[in-house]
Design a protein around this motif. Structure first.
Motif, PDB file in Angstrom:
ATOM      1  N   GLN A   5       0.835  -1.188   0.000  1.00 59.73           N
ATOM      2  CA  GLN A   5       0.000   0.000   0.000  1.00 59.73           C
ATOM      3  C   GLN A   5       0.875   1.245   0.000  1.00 59.73           C
ATOM      4  OE1 GLN A   5      -2.382  -0.542   3.480  1.00 59.73           O
ATOM      5  NE2 GLN A   5      -0.793   0.178   4.894  1.00 59.73           N
ATOM      6  N   ALA A   6       0.311   2.337  -0.482  1.00 58.56           N
ATOM      7  CA  ALA A   6       1.058   3.585  -0.575  1.00 58.56           C
ATOM      8  C   ALA A   6       1.313   4.185   0.801  1.00 58.56           C
ATOM      9  CB  ALA A   6       0.303   4.571  -1.454  1.00 58.56           C
ATOM     10  N   LEU A   7       2.395   4.939   0.910  1.00 55.65           N
ATOM     11  CA  LEU A   7       2.712   5.624   2.159  1.00 55.65           C
ATOM     12  C   LEU A   7       2.027   6.980   2.225  1.00 55.65           C
ATOM     13  CD1 LEU A   7       6.554   4.888   2.358  1.00 55.65           C
ATOM     14  CD2 LEU A   7       4.689   3.635   3.462  1.00 55.65           C
ATOM     15  N   GLY A   8       1.840   7.593   1.049  1.00 53.15           N
ATOM     16  CA  GLY A   8       1.209   8.916   0.981  1.00 53.15           C
ATOM     17  C   GLY A   8       0.720   9.149  -0.433  1.00 53.15           C
ATOM     18  N   ASN A   9       1.099  10.288  -0.997  1.00 49.96           N
ATOM     19  CA  ASN A   9       0.676  10.587  -2.361  1.00 49.96           C
ATOM     20  C   ASN A   9       1.822  10.416  -3.368  1.00 49.96           C
ATOM     21  OD1 ASN A   9       2.227  12.748  -1.650  1.00 49.96           O
ATOM     22  ND2 ASN A   9       0.786  14.325  -2.363  1.00 49.96           N
ATOM     23  N   GLU A  10       2.827   9.624  -2.990  1.00 49.45           N
ATOM     24  CA  GLU A  10       3.959   9.370  -3.884  1.00 49.45           C
ATOM     25  C   GLU A  10       3.542   8.467  -5.058  1.00 49.45           C
ATOM     26  OE1 GLU A  10       3.879   5.652  -1.431  1.00 49.45           O
ATOM     27  OE2 GLU A  10       3.504   7.773  -1.067  1.00 49.45           O
ATOM     28  N   LEU A  11       4.413   8.343  -6.029  1.00 55.05           N
ATOM     29  CA  LEU A  11       4.181   7.381  -7.110  1.00 55.05           C
ATOM     30  C   LEU A  11       4.253   5.990  -6.488  1.00 55.05           C
ATOM     31  CD1 LEU A  11       3.810   6.773 -10.138  1.00 55.05           C
ATOM     32  CD2 LEU A  11       6.301   6.754 -10.345  1.00 55.05           C
ATOM     33  N   PHE A  12       3.169   5.243  -6.611  1.00 55.27           N
ATOM     34  CA  PHE A  12       3.058   3.960  -5.911  1.00 55.27           C
ATOM     35  C   PHE A  12       2.862   2.823  -6.899  1.00 55.27           C
ATOM     36  CE2 PHE A  12      -0.109   0.877  -4.082  1.00 55.27           C
ATOM     37  CZ  PHE A  12       0.807   0.157  -3.315  1.00 55.27           C
ATOM     38  N   LEU A  13       3.673   1.793  -6.741  1.00 58.93           N
ATOM     39  CA  LEU A  13       3.552   0.571  -7.529  1.00 58.93           C
ATOM     40  C   LEU A  13       3.286  -0.586  -6.567  1.00 58.93           C
ATOM     41  CD1 LEU A  13       6.556   1.047  -9.987  1.00 58.93           C
ATOM     42  CD2 LEU A  13       4.149   1.538 -10.412  1.00 58.93           C
ATOM     43  N   GLN A  14       2.158  -1.217  -6.739  1.00 59.36           N
ATOM     44  CA  GLN A  14       1.812  -2.320  -5.843  1.00 59.36           C
ATOM     45  C   GLN A  14       2.530  -3.592  -6.264  1.00 59.36           C
ATOM     46  OE1 GLN A  14      -2.385  -3.805  -5.578  1.00 59.36           O
ATOM     47  NE2 GLN A  14      -2.235  -3.037  -3.490  1.00 59.36           N
ATOM     48  N   LYS A  15       2.919  -4.371  -5.274  1.00 62.19           N
ATOM     49  CA  LYS A  15       3.694  -5.576  -5.553  1.00 62.19           C
ATOM     50  C   LYS A  15       2.885  -6.835  -5.269  1.00 62.19           C
ATOM     51  CE  LYS A  15       5.660  -6.119  -0.906  1.00 62.19           C
ATOM     52  NZ  LYS A  15       6.871  -6.076  -0.085  1.00 62.19           N
ATOM     53  N   VAL A  16       3.302  -7.925  -5.918  1.00 55.37           N
ATOM     54  CA  VAL A  16       2.914  -9.265  -5.497  1.00 55.37           C
ATOM     55  C   VAL A  16       4.097  -9.819  -4.706  1.00 55.37           C
ATOM     56  CG1 VAL A  16       1.381  -9.567  -7.482  1.00 55.37           C
ATOM     57  CG2 VAL A  16       3.753 -10.330  -7.655  1.00 55.37           C
ATOM     58  N   ASP A  17       4.021 -11.057  -4.272  1.00 54.09           N
ATOM     59  CA  ASP A  17       5.031 -11.552  -3.318  1.00 54.09           C
ATOM     60  C   ASP A  17       6.300 -12.126  -3.958  1.00 54.09           C
ATOM     61  OD1 ASP A  17       3.480 -10.872  -1.123  1.00 54.09           O
ATOM     62  OD2 ASP A  17       2.413 -12.800  -1.137  1.00 54.09           O
ATOM     63  N   LEU A  18       6.335 -12.291  -5.279  1.00 53.74           N
ATOM     64  CA  LEU A  18       7.415 -13.052  -5.913  1.00 53.74           C
ATOM     65  C   LEU A  18       8.801 -12.522  -5.585  1.00 53.74           C
ATOM     66  CD1 LEU A  18       8.012 -15.436  -7.833  1.00 53.74           C
ATOM     67  CD2 LEU A  18       7.997 -13.784  -9.717  1.00 53.74           C
ATOM     68  N   LEU A  19       8.984 -11.219  -5.585  1.00 54.16           N
ATOM     69  CA  LEU A  19      10.318 -10.656  -5.359  1.00 54.16           C
ATOM     70  C   LEU A  19      10.711 -10.631  -3.880  1.00 54.16           C
ATOM     71  CD1 LEU A  19      10.534  -7.727  -7.935  1.00 54.16           C
ATOM     72  CD2 LEU A  19      10.968 -10.172  -8.219  1.00 54.16           C
ATOM     73  N   MET A  20       9.777 -10.997  -3.011  1.00 55.07           N
ATOM     74  CA  MET A  20      10.086 -11.075  -1.582  1.00 55.07           C
ATOM     75  C   MET A  20      10.430 -12.496  -1.165  1.00 55.07           C
ATOM     76  SD  MET A  20       9.628  -7.921  -1.007  1.00 55.07           S
ATOM     77  CE  MET A  20       9.867  -7.891   0.767  1.00 55.07           C
ATOM     78  N   GLU A  21      10.196 -13.456  -2.056  1.00 52.15           N
ATOM     79  CA  GLU A  21      10.389 -14.865  -1.727  1.00 52.15           C
ATOM     80  C   GLU A  21      11.827 -15.316  -1.990  1.00 52.15           C
ATOM     81  OE1 GLU A  21       5.813 -16.207  -2.985  1.00 52.15           O
ATOM     82  OE2 GLU A  21       7.549 -16.767  -4.225  1.00 52.15           O
TER      83      GLU A  21
END
Length: 429
Positions: free
Chosen positions: A51-67
């Motif tokens: 989720q976004a922190l504020g009004n910054e450019l936000f790209l939502q992730k899936v879990d693949l790059l955290m695994e």
């Protein structure tokens, strides 16, 4: 400089963002996992998370790059304009899918680690790939996605400086056999002549005799013609030679024969040369090292390039061998039986080893077209496909690489249009 916030900075995140942002778009990036640093930063920044922190450019992730390691991955391909994408995310994201996870899946060849049906030669076939099954194999989707991401960045940060890439093309000549008749030895020549007679190929019998009597040049020794092509059109070709021991898989002449070495040296005066490892070198480190030293002793320079044109690529073990032997460049990333973008990209990229979760010091140069497919397809159809893929690569300033055999340009070739295909790739009118 673009600051990227992510809750955890993983090797996969660093690898993929560097390829998309730096390698393709030419953007300098920096990572942080500290919210305070990210909020205080007054320059260009984006967050990559759930989720976004504020009004910054936000790209939502899936879990693949955290695994770490492998897991069952569900791929649901959906349209994105005229293109395809997968790993969809919510509307809160600046992009409708996780471009970085999808790019990592293709670049790392994640699907080749997973269970799959191999072909008769033990290879991962194009038909098993998500690109083939979902109809985007002939599009460099990673580069296309990157350029759409570029538009989002430019809209949000008009001041951003982006490098313009220049399209270029290159043909690779894979030389498994320097000679068809010459230097084969008495018994091999006799057996070959006997086989030609059985097949009623009397023209080959006559040619063989003339070549052995040195009345005629060997039909697949076409290197002077290809060097002439280089000089006339001022293009670069890359020649790959095989120097393996004779076996049922690799039937070239002895690597130490002077005529063989002379041709490699002659070609090396006008073009870059590299190595085609033999069948056993892909699974045996010592064999690969032996063949590397043979090439280096022939051209008297360190070996920098290798290509696998027909055997199982054996990912990631073979690439680990290349890294350990300090061979910096590989040209094997393509399908021998189908045209298209095996790793989804037309840009050179570093290989990521999922087994060790690390980026190897090995640059992969993907190829798009292998002349093997001409044998089973209509030539006009292939010309059309090549033209379409060339246009796709030009749109993103990528690199179009094609693999040919020296036999393709001989009088024995079933198709006499390979030079026209070569000119099409180099856009020679």
């Amino acid at each position: 400089m673009l600051l990227i916030y992510t809750q955890k900075i993983t090797p996969r995140i660093v690898y993929t963002f560097k390829h998309i942002c730096t390698n393709i778009l030419g953007i300098h990036i920096k990572f942080t996992s500290k919210i305070e640093e990210f909020i205080a930063h007054e320059g260009m920044k984006l967050s990559y998370g759930k989720q976004a922190l504020g009004n910054e450019l936000f790209l939502q992730k899936v879990d693949l790059l955290m695994e770490q390691g492998l897991s069952e991955v569900e791929i649901k391909v959906q349209p994105w304009g005229d293109d395809s994408c997968f790993f969809p995310v919510s509307e809160n994201s600046a992009l409708p899918f996780d471009i970085f996870a999808a790019s990592f899946f293709l670049l790392s060849r994640y699907e080749e680690y997973l269970p799959h049906v191999k072909d008769d030669l033990g290879r991962f076939p194009a038909s098993e790939s998500v690109g083939y099954q979902e109809g985007f194999l002939q599009s460099p989707v990673v580069d296309i996605w990157a350029y759409k991401f570029k538009e989002v960045l430019q809209e949000r940060f008009p001041e951003i400086a982006l490098e313009k890439r220049e399209f270029h093309s290159r043909a690779i000549i894979a030389v498994e056999h320097v000679f068809n008749f010459q230097n084969k030895g008495f018994l091999r020549s006799l057996a070959g002549m006997h086989l030609d007679i059985i097949k009623l190929q009397f023209n080959k019998v006559i040619d063989r005799i003339q070549v052995l009597l040195r009345i005629k040049k060997d039909p697949i020794n076409i290197f002077e013609d290809l060097i002439g092509f280089i000089k006339e059109h001022k293009v670069s070709l890359l020649f790959m030679f095989q120097l393996s021991d004779f076996s049922i898989y690799d039937r070239n002449i002895n690597y130490n024969r002077n005529p063989y070495r002379s041709i490699i040296k002659y070609v090396g005066d006008y073009a870059k040369v590299g190595l085609i490892p033999g069948y056993f070198a892909y699974e045996d480190f010592k064999t690969l090292r032996k063949e590397k030293l043979r090439m280096e002793n022939t051209v008297h320079t360190p070996l920098e390039r290798v290509i696998n044109v027909k055997y199982n690529l054996n990912i990631p073990e073979f690439y680990t061998f290349l890294t350990e032997l300090e061979i910096p460049q590989d040209y094997s990333m393509g399908y021998p039986e189908a045209s298209g973008f095996r790793a989804g990209t037309c840009s050179p990229f570093l290989f990521y080893d999922i087994n060790t979760e690390s980026t190897l010091a090995l640059k992969i140069h993907p190829y798009v077209f292998n002349s093997n497919i001409v044998e089973h397809n209509n030539f006009e159809k292939i010309t059309t496909e090549v033209g379409k893929m060339l246009e796709e690569v030009k749109k993103v300033g990528g690199s179009f690489k094609a693999v040919f055999k020296n036999q393709d340009f001989s009088e024995y070739s079933e198709h006499q249009n390979y030079y026209s295909l070569l000119k099409q790739i180099y856009e020679i009118r």
